[in-house]
Motif scaffolding. Structure first.
Motif, short mmCIF file in Angstrom:
data_model
loop_
_atom_site.label_atom_id
_atom_site.label_comp_id
_atom_site.label_asym_id
_atom_site.label_seq_id
_atom_site.Cartn_x
_atom_site.Cartn_y
_atom_site.Cartn_z
N TRP A 150 0.88 -1.35 0.18
CA TRP A 150 -0.04 -0.12 0.16
C TRP A 150 0.85 1.31 -0.12
O TRP A 150 0.68 2.37 -0.87
CB TRP A 150 -0.76 0.02 1.34
N PHE A 151 1.80 1.38 0.67
CA PHE A 151 2.99 2.50 0.92
C PHE A 151 3.48 2.74 -0.47
O PHE A 151 3.55 4.04 -0.92
CB PHE A 151 3.63 2.09 2.03
N GLU A 152 3.86 1.62 -1.15
CA GLU A 152 4.65 1.98 -2.49
C GLU A 152 3.35 2.33 -3.50
O GLU A 152 3.84 3.18 -4.16
CB GLU A 152 5.30 0.32 -2.87
N LEU A 153 2.33 1.84 -3.55
CA LEU A 153 1.34 2.45 -4.35
C LEU A 153 0.93 3.72 -4.21
O LEU A 153 0.96 4.45 -5.03
CB LEU A 153 0.05 1.55 -4.23
N MET A 154 0.93 4.31 -2.87
CA MET A 154 0.74 5.65 -2.56
C MET A 154 1.97 6.54 -2.98
O MET A 154 1.58 7.60 -3.61
CB MET A 154 0.24 5.79 -1.43
N LYS A 155 3.01 5.97 -2.86
CA LYS A 155 4.12 6.83 -3.24
C LYS A 155 4.22 6.86 -4.67
O LYS A 155 4.59 7.91 -5.23
CB LYS A 155 5.50 5.96 -2.56
N SER A 156 4.14 5.91 -5.41
CA SER A 156 3.97 6.11 -6.76
C SER A 156 2.88 6.73 -7.30
O SER A 156 3.14 7.64 -8.30
CB SER A 156 4.08 4.60 -7.41
N ARG A 157 1.67 6.91 -6.77
CA ARG A 157 0.63 7.58 -7.36
C ARG A 157 1.06 9.13 -6.85
O ARG A 157 0.65 10.07 -7.82
CB ARG A 157 -0.55 7.13 -6.47
N LEU A 158 1.71 9.33 -5.62
CA LEU A 158 2.04 10.86 -5.39
C LEU A 158 3.04 11.16 -6.31
O LEU A 158 3.17 12.32 -6.83
CB LEU A 158 2.35 10.97 -4.03
N LEU A 159 4.03 10.38 -6.69
CA LEU A 159 5.27 10.88 -7.54
C LEU A 159 4.77 11.05 -9.16
O LEU A 159 5.41 11.70 -9.72
CB LEU A 159 6.39 9.80 -7.37
N PHE A 160 4.04 10.15 -9.49
CA PHE A 160 3.86 9.96 -11.04
C PHE A 160 2.57 10.52 -11.42
O PHE A 160 2.00 10.01 -12.64
CB PHE A 160 4.10 8.67 -11.60
N ASN A 161 1.88 11.24 -10.63
CA ASN A 161 0.74 11.91 -11.29
C ASN A 161 0.41 13.37 -11.21
O ASN A 161 1.30 14.04 -10.87
CB ASN A 161 -0.82 11.15 -10.60
N THR A 162 -0.82 13.72 -11.90
CA THR A 162 -0.60 15.36 -12.06
C THR A 162 -1.25 15.69 -10.62
O THR A 162 -1.18 17.20 -10.78
CB THR A 162 -1.61 15.66 -13.35
N GLY A 163 -1.87 15.14 -9.98
CA GLY A 163 -2.57 15.65 -8.58
C GLY A 163 -3.83 16.23 -8.85
O GLY A 163 -4.58 16.99 -7.93
N ARG A 164 -4.53 15.98 -9.96
CA ARG A 164 -6.02 16.37 -10.15
C ARG A 164 -6.81 15.85 -9.11
O ARG A 164 -7.92 16.71 -8.74
CB ARG A 164 -6.41 16.14 -11.66
#
Length: 187
Positions: A100-114
């Motif tokens: 879960w932590f890795e998924l959240m980290k990748s989501r925060l690093l590699f998305n636009t934040g919309r």
């Protein structure tokens, strides 16, 4: 498409014939001159290039760039590119799923934040409300009960004294004869 470009070329010729070519207009049609030198409108551009050294230098620079691009060849991919890609894909598929932590980290690093914008707007609104409430309390808006004047306080004390005197009178009236049984009943 070709009919439309020839129509645009004819209208451009009419525009160019009506006025003398300036550098800004010439530079906007330099690419047209490079791609299709046979268009009628290029006569005005060519005459401007003969009279203007800066535009002529720009045109020669563009010609040199396009000549260099014509000689360039794209490199061939490695002959084992497809096999290497297939191996890396199999390795990624064989790996255990990320936590879960890795998924959240990748989501925060590699998305636009919309998707965080509504939450961010709500958090900012909450901060403004709390900050405004704090400012209102610190800036002198007194929410305590108003203090009564000295006259009102004196009247309240007198009222309490009057109530105390009435209670004392009732107690004293009850202290009549203690032997009520000895008195004859009145009918």
């Amino acid at each position: 498409m070709h009919a439309q470009s020839s129509y645009e070329g004819a209208s451009q010729v009419q525009k160019l014939e009506r006025f003398t070519m300036n550098c800004k207009d010439c530079q906007s049609v330099l690419l047209d001159l490079l791609f299709d030198p046979d268009i009628l409108s290029n006569a005005a551009v060519r005459s401007h290039l003969e009279s203007c050294a800066e535009c002529s230098r720009e045109f020669k620079s563009l010609e040199a760039t396009f000549a260099l691009l014509d000689t360039w060849e794209a490199p061939e991919p490695s002959p084992y590119f497809d096999q290497k890609l297939a191996v890396r894909l199999r390795e990624e598929q064989a790996m255990p799923p990320a936590g879960w932590f890795e998924l959240m980290k990748s989501r925060l690093l590699f998305n636009t934040g919309r998707q965080f914008r509504p939450a961010l707007a709500a958090a900012l609104a909450l901060i403004l409300l709390v900050g405004g409430e704090t400012f209102a309390n610190l800036s002198g808006f007194d929410r305590s009960t108003p203090q009564a004047s000295a006259t009102v306080q004196d009247l309240q004390i007198l009222d309490k004294n009057d109530q105390a005197l009435q209670a004392m009178d009732q107690l004293l009236q009850d202290d009549g004869p203690a032997d009520d049984n000895a008195a004859p009943p009145t009918s």
